[in-house]
Design a protein around this motif. Structure first.
Motif, PDB file in Angstrom:
ATOM      1  N   HIS A 296       0.818  -1.226   0.000  1.00 14.86           N
ATOM      2  CA  HIS A 296       0.000   0.000   0.000  1.00 14.86           C
ATOM      3  C   HIS A 296       0.846   1.268   0.000  1.00 14.86           C
ATOM      4  O   HIS A 296       0.340   2.347   0.271  1.00 14.86           O
ATOM      5  CB  HIS A 296      -0.915   0.010   1.228  1.00 14.86           C
ATOM      6  CG  HIS A 296      -1.668  -1.260   1.423  1.00 14.86           C
ATOM      7  ND1 HIS A 296      -2.558  -1.739   0.488  1.00 14.86           N
ATOM      8  CD2 HIS A 296      -1.638  -2.184   2.415  1.00 14.86           C
ATOM      9  CE1 HIS A 296      -3.059  -2.893   0.922  1.00 14.86           C
ATOM     10  NE2 HIS A 296      -2.508  -3.181   2.073  1.00 14.86           N
ATOM     11  N   LEU A 321      -0.872   6.229   5.828  1.00 14.61           N
ATOM     12  CA  LEU A 321      -2.257   6.112   5.352  1.00 14.61           C
ATOM     13  C   LEU A 321      -3.213   6.765   6.342  1.00 14.61           C
ATOM     14  O   LEU A 321      -2.970   6.746   7.547  1.00 14.61           O
ATOM     15  CB  LEU A 321      -2.638   4.637   5.206  1.00 14.61           C
ATOM     16  CG  LEU A 321      -1.957   3.836   4.096  1.00 14.61           C
ATOM     17  CD1 LEU A 321      -2.185   2.344   4.313  1.00 14.61           C
ATOM     18  CD2 LEU A 321      -2.481   4.264   2.727  1.00 14.61           C
ATOM     19  N   GLU A 325      -8.579   5.350   4.803  1.00 11.65           N
ATOM     20  CA  GLU A 325      -7.925   4.453   3.853  1.00 11.65           C
ATOM     21  C   GLU A 325      -7.631   3.097   4.503  1.00 11.65           C
ATOM     22  O   GLU A 325      -7.836   2.051   3.898  1.00 11.65           O
ATOM     23  CB  GLU A 325      -6.608   5.084   3.360  1.00 11.65           C
ATOM     24  CG  GLU A 325      -6.821   6.238   2.400  1.00 11.65           C
ATOM     25  CD  GLU A 325      -5.556   7.062   2.168  1.00 11.65           C
ATOM     26  OE1 GLU A 325      -5.323   7.482   1.034  1.00 11.65           O
ATOM     27  OE2 GLU A 325      -4.796   7.284   3.137  1.00 11.65           O
TER      28      GLU A 325
END
Ligand SMILES: Nc1ncnc2c1ncn2[C@@H]1O[C@H](COP(=O)(O)OP(=O)(O)O)[C@@H](O)[C@H]1O
Ligand SMILES: [Mg+2]
Length: 342
Positions: A296, A321, A325
C-alpha cells in the motif's frame, strides 16, 4: 487499558552498535509503559531489535559497544544511568528474566535445589534451611510434581518443559515486580508451549507482577498479552490493547503478520507470507522502514518517517495512510483473504 501501577516507563530508547560495516540501528526511538498485572507482548520478525531492547533494559549491553539513548524508568529510577551495583541488585531480584534456553540460567553440574538456594542467598541473608523451604514452595507453585524430591535432581533429569518451569521458579524466587521473558517457548513443542504460557499467565496473577513477553510468534502474544507492541527494523510500528491490535489492526505490517499465522478461530487455512525479508539494520530504508515490502506504499512512504501516534484509546501506530484508507484496505484484505481460503 490495564490500570496497574506503571513499573516500566521507557521513553525514546535507541540502541546503536558502531561496527566496521557501519552503524547497526538495532533499536530506534521506542517508547512504552508496562503496568503491574499485565503481560506486555513485544512481537516482530527475527532481527527486529526485540532482544536488544530487553538487554538494554537489563543493563546487559556492553556500554563500550553500544550507544544507548533515552530513559527506562523502573519504579521511577532510570535503569540506563544507574550505577552498575544498583542495577545488579535490581536485576534478578526486582526484575527477573527467563530465556529460550534454560541452561542460560541453570548450571548443568549443580542440583536444581542448590541453585535455587544459592540464588536466594545471593540477594538475601537467610539460613539455608529456610531458603530451601522457599525454593520447594516455588517449585510447587510452577507445577513441578513432588517438588521435595525433584529439588535434589540435576537439570538434565528434568524434561524440557520442567526445566523451563524450573527457570521460571528461579525467576520468581525473590518476588520480582517484573518478569522479562525472551522467546520463553520457542524451543518447546506445541503442547508444552501452551502449558508454559498458561503458567506464565498464572504466576503473573498469583505473584501480581508485570510480564514483558518477547516473541517472534504473533500467536503467542495473542494468547497471553494484554498489550502488544509490534516491532519492525528496531521501531514500533503499532502498539495497543490486544483486542485493538488483533481486532482492528492499523498497520500494513501487522496485517501482513496476521495473514501469515494460522488462526484457530477461523477456517482460514491459506497463509500468506509477507513478501521479501526484513532489512539489514545498517541500511534501514528511509521513510517508513517497511515501505519496500508494503503493498500500500504511496508518495511519502519512502521519504518521510511516519510519526508514531496514538489514534485513540492507547492504540498507536506509525503509517502515512489515513484512518479511512486503512479501514477500507483492511476490510478488502480480510475479504480477499477469507475468500481465498474457502
Ligand atoms: N552486539 C551487537 N553488535 C552489533 N549488532 C548487534 C549486536 N547485538 C545485536 N545486534 C544486531 O541488532 C539487530 C537486532 O537484534 P535482536 O534484538 O537480537 O533481534 P530480535 O531479538 O528481534 O531477533 C540484529 O541486526 C543484530 O544483528
Ligand atoms: Mg531475539
Amino acid at each position: 487499558m490495564p490500570d496497574g501501577e506503571v513499573l516500566l516507563d521507557v521513553s525514546g530508547l535507541s540502541v546503536r552498535f558502531p561496527t566496521s560495516d557501519g552503524v547497526v540501528n538495532a533499536v530506534d526511538d521506542l517508547s512504552f509503559q508496562v503496568r503491574r498485572g499485565e503481560t506486555f507482548g513485544i512481537v516482530g520478525e527475527s532481527g527486529s531489535g526485540k532482544s536488544v531492547t530487553n538487554l538494554a533494559l537489563l543493563g546487559l549491553l556492553n556500554r563500550r559497544a553500544a550507544n544507548i539513548e533515552g530513559t527506562a524508568l523502573f519504579k521511577g529510577r532510570d535503569l540506563l544511568t544507574m550505577p552498575p551495583g544498583e542495577l545488579r541488585r535490581i536485576r534478578g531480584k526486582e526484575i527477573a528474566m527467563i530465556f529460550q534456553d534454560p541452561f542460560a540460567c541453570l548450571h548443568p553440574m549443580y542440583r536444581v535445589g542448590d541453585q535455587l538456594v544459592e540464588a536466594i542467598r545471593a540477594h538475601e541473608r537467610v539460613p539455608r534451611r529456610q531458603a530451601a523451604e522457599r525454593a520447594i514452595e516455588v517449585l510447587a507453585a510452577v507445577g513441578i510434581p513432588k517438588p521435595r524430591e525433584r529439588f535434589r535432581d540435576y537439570p538434565h533429569q528434568y524434561s524440557g518443559g520442567m526445566r523451563q518451569r524450573a527457570m521460571i521458579a528461579m525467576a520468581l524466587l525473590l518476588n520480582p515486580d517484573v518478569l522479562i521473558a525472551d522467546e520463553p517457548t520457542t524451543a518447546l513443542d506445541v503442547t508444552v508451549q501452551a502449558q508454559i504460557l498458561e503458567l506464565i499467565d498464572r504466576v503473573k496473577k498469583e505473584f501480581d507482577i508485570a510480564v514483558v513477553l518477547i516473541t517472534h510468534d504473533l500467536g503467542v502474544v495473542a494468547e497471553v498479552a494484554q498489550t502488544v507492541m509490534v516491532m519492525y527494523a528496531g521501531r514500533a510500528m503499532e502498539q495497543g490493547p490486544r483486542q485493538q491490535v488483533f481486532g482492528k489492526p492499523l498497520h500494513p505490517y501487522t496485517w501482513g503478520l496476521l495473514e501469515s499465522i494460522p488462526h484457530v478461530d477461523q477456517k482460514v487455512s491459506r497463509l500468506v507470507p509477507i513478501e521479501g525479508a526484513p532489512p539489514s539494520l545498517i541500511f534501514v530504508p528511509p521513510g517508513c522502514p517497511f515501505h519496500p515490502r508494503c503493498p500500500h506504499r504511496f508518495g511519502p512512504c519512502d521519504q518521510k518517517r511516519p510519526e508514531f501516534r496514538d489514534r485513540g484509546g492507547g492504540h498507536a501506530e506509525a503509517c502515512h495512510l489515513s484512518a479511512d484508507e486503512k479501514r477500507t484496505l483492511w476490510a478488502e484484505r480480510q475479504e480477499r483473504f477469507t475468500r481465498a481460503a474457502v
